[in-house]
Design an enzyme around this catalytic site. Structure first.
Site, short mmCIF file in Angstrom:
data_model
loop_
_atom_site.label_atom_id
_atom_site.label_comp_id
_atom_site.label_asym_id
_atom_site.label_seq_id
_atom_site.Cartn_x
_atom_site.Cartn_y
_atom_site.Cartn_z
N TYR A 130 0.80 -1.23 0.00
CA TYR A 130 0.00 0.00 0.00
C TYR A 130 0.84 1.28 0.00
CZ TYR A 130 -4.58 -2.11 0.34
OH TYR A 130 -5.74 -2.78 0.05
N LYS A 176 2.39 -15.39 3.32
CA LYS A 176 2.62 -16.23 2.15
C LYS A 176 4.13 -16.52 2.07
CE LYS A 176 1.20 -18.37 -1.52
NZ LYS A 176 0.53 -19.68 -1.45
N ASP A 208 -3.75 -18.45 1.36
CA ASP A 208 -4.65 -19.20 0.47
C ASP A 208 -5.44 -20.23 1.25
OD1 ASP A 208 -2.24 -20.53 0.88
OD2 ASP A 208 -2.05 -21.29 -1.17
N ASP A 232 -7.03 -6.66 3.76
CA ASP A 232 -8.07 -6.03 2.94
C ASP A 232 -8.95 -7.11 2.31
OD1 ASP A 232 -9.43 -4.00 1.40
OD2 ASP A 232 -8.27 -4.69 -0.33
N ASP A 236 -13.16 -8.50 3.34
CA ASP A 236 -14.36 -8.60 2.50
C ASP A 236 -14.89 -10.04 2.52
OD1 ASP A 236 -13.98 -5.90 1.75
OD2 ASP A 236 -14.57 -6.28 -0.32
C1 IPM Z 1 -10.70 -0.66 2.36
C2 IPM Z 1 -10.59 -0.22 0.91
C3 IPM Z 1 -9.32 0.56 0.66
C4 IPM Z 1 -8.15 -0.36 1.01
C5 IPM Z 1 -9.15 1.11 -0.77
C6 IPM Z 1 -10.31 2.00 -1.16
C7 IPM Z 1 -7.86 1.85 -0.98
O1 IPM Z 1 -10.69 -1.34 0.08
O2 IPM Z 1 -10.67 0.21 3.24
O3 IPM Z 1 -10.84 -1.85 2.62
O4 IPM Z 1 -7.73 -1.17 0.18
O5 IPM Z 1 -7.67 -0.26 2.14
MN MN Z 2 -11.25 -3.16 1.11
#
Ligand code: IPM
Ligand code: MN
Ligand code: NAD
Length: 338
Positions: A130, A176, A208, A232, A236
């Site tokens: 990042y 990893k 993974d 990240d 999700d």
């Molecule tokens: C999050 C988002 C951000 C990240 C993006 C928008 C840069 O996906 O906060 O999870 O990857 O941190």
């Molecule tokens: Mn994200």
């Protein structure tokens, strides 16, 4: 508040009433200020997050509540780099704390009854790919991943300390190292820090395999610590296990230090949903709960979480989780539950 782009302003506006109401109920008055930064402001002024705004947030704010940053009119996402990543980096908010909790049994897409999904992700928030280091050449686009001794040590330590303080018995570190030689630092640091926390079971999973196991048996995980990029992605995935991004909140903090943390939904600006009043405000409300907890009002935070649970149980839900309610309906139902 930085409501930001897309559904950001809608979910922040809706969430504000229940957040203020929960705070007030426990004797806390919030003094709120709304900052304009986001795609509209950037396109109009070419300003992302000006230094005076950064200084003001650093010096004067106790917390920052952010909606979402991201807009198709800014395809390079450069305003998010300055506003969102900029605040995480420059305020040195090295812990991105992302809880994954099943708030109602019917929200998980997994089969089986009475699933008890409840873990947290400690995502390293100031390093990794990042930082954007590297170079773009003619036929080589190089992204460097930064893993420093200080950075890896402090996020792993934060995960163990939180586990210890919250009666957890297991911390899972994910990297990893079998493909990325630099991840040796995660392995070595984890072993060393884990030895200081003898009562906590310290285990490792390659990322993974962890992705698979999280889908197959999420119940066995309590605390997951990992780098910026994997955190990240896994957050999700975690959100999907418990009802989706409309319910996932996160806190960007620097434990033990004063100054503002940054609180936000895990989700983005969801451009296709913007302006339709159907975005789920629960992630923003739960981000507000994380904020109230950090501001020293844990009872208000618990109250807000309870009110969200009751609203889910009552079936007042936006379409992303199978309901017909609007963003405002959900916020008002949470207010009534309070
Ligand atoms: C999050 C988002 C951000 C990240 C993006 C928008 C840069 O996906 O906060 O999870 O990857 O941190
Ligand atoms: Mn994200
Ligand atoms: P997204 O999180 O915006 O949307 C992903 C999916 O989840 C979509 O189907 C969306 O409709 C759904 N969703 C998200 N939030 C929801 C909510 N509150 N209620 C109902 N459904 C919801 O991710 P994306 O589409 O990959 O990204 C869109 C933009 O947001 C991009 O510019 C991206 O960079 C940005 N982004 C910003 C942040 C942030 O500010 N923290 C986080 C992630 C993505």
């Amino acid at each position: 508040m930085i409501p930001g782009d897309g559904i950001g302003p809608e979910v922040i506006s809706a969430a504000l009433d229940p957040i203020e109401q929960a705070a007030a109920k426990h004797g806390v008055t919030l003094e709120l200020e709304r900052l304009p930064y986001g795609a509209d402001h950037y396109l109009k002024t070419r300003e992302t997050l000006p230094d005076r705004a950064f200084d003001h947030l650093r010096d004067d704010a106790d917390a920052i509540l952010l909606g979402a940053i991201g807009d198709p009119r800014v395809p390079g996402n450069e305003h998010a780099r300055d506003i969102l990543l900029g605040l995480r980096f420059r305020l040195d908010l090295y812990v991105n704390f992302r809880p994954v909790t099943l708030l109602h049994p019917d929200l998980t897409p997994l089969r089986g009854n009475a699933r008890r999904i409840d873990f947290v992700i400690f995502r390293e928030n100031t390093e990794g790919v990042y930082l954007g280091r590297g170079r773009i050449g003619d036929d080589e686009y190089v992204a460097e991943e930064i893993n420093t001794a200080k950075g890896v040590d402090r996020i792993i330590r934060a995960a163990f300390e939180w586990a210890q303080d919250h009666g957890k018995t297991r911390v899972t570190m994910s990297d990893k190292a079998n493909a990325v030689p630099a991840h040796k630092i995660w392995q070595e640091t984890f072993r060393r820090v884990a030895a200081e926390f003898g009562r906590i079971d310290a285990e490792h999973r390659y990322v993974d395999a962890l992705a698979m196991e999280l889908v197959r048996e999420p119940e066995r995980f309590q605390v997951i610590v990992t780098n910026n990029l994997y955190g990240d992605i896994l957050s999700d995935l975690g959100a999907a296990l418990v009802g989706g991004l409309g319910l996932a909140a996160s806190a960007n903090i620097h434990p033990g230090r004063g100054g503002a943390g940054l609180f936000e939904p895990v989700h983005g600006s969801a451009p296709p949903l913007a302006g339709k009043a159907i975005a789920n405000p629960m992630a923003a409300v739960l981000a507000g709960a994380l904020m109230l907890e950090q501001l020293g009002a844990p009872e208000a935070a618990r109250d807000l979480e309870r009110a969200v649970k009751e609203t889910l149980a009552a079936g007042v839900r936006t379409p992303d989780i199978g309901g017909k309610a609007t963003t405002g309906d959900v916020a008002r139902a949470i207010g009534r539950a309070l």
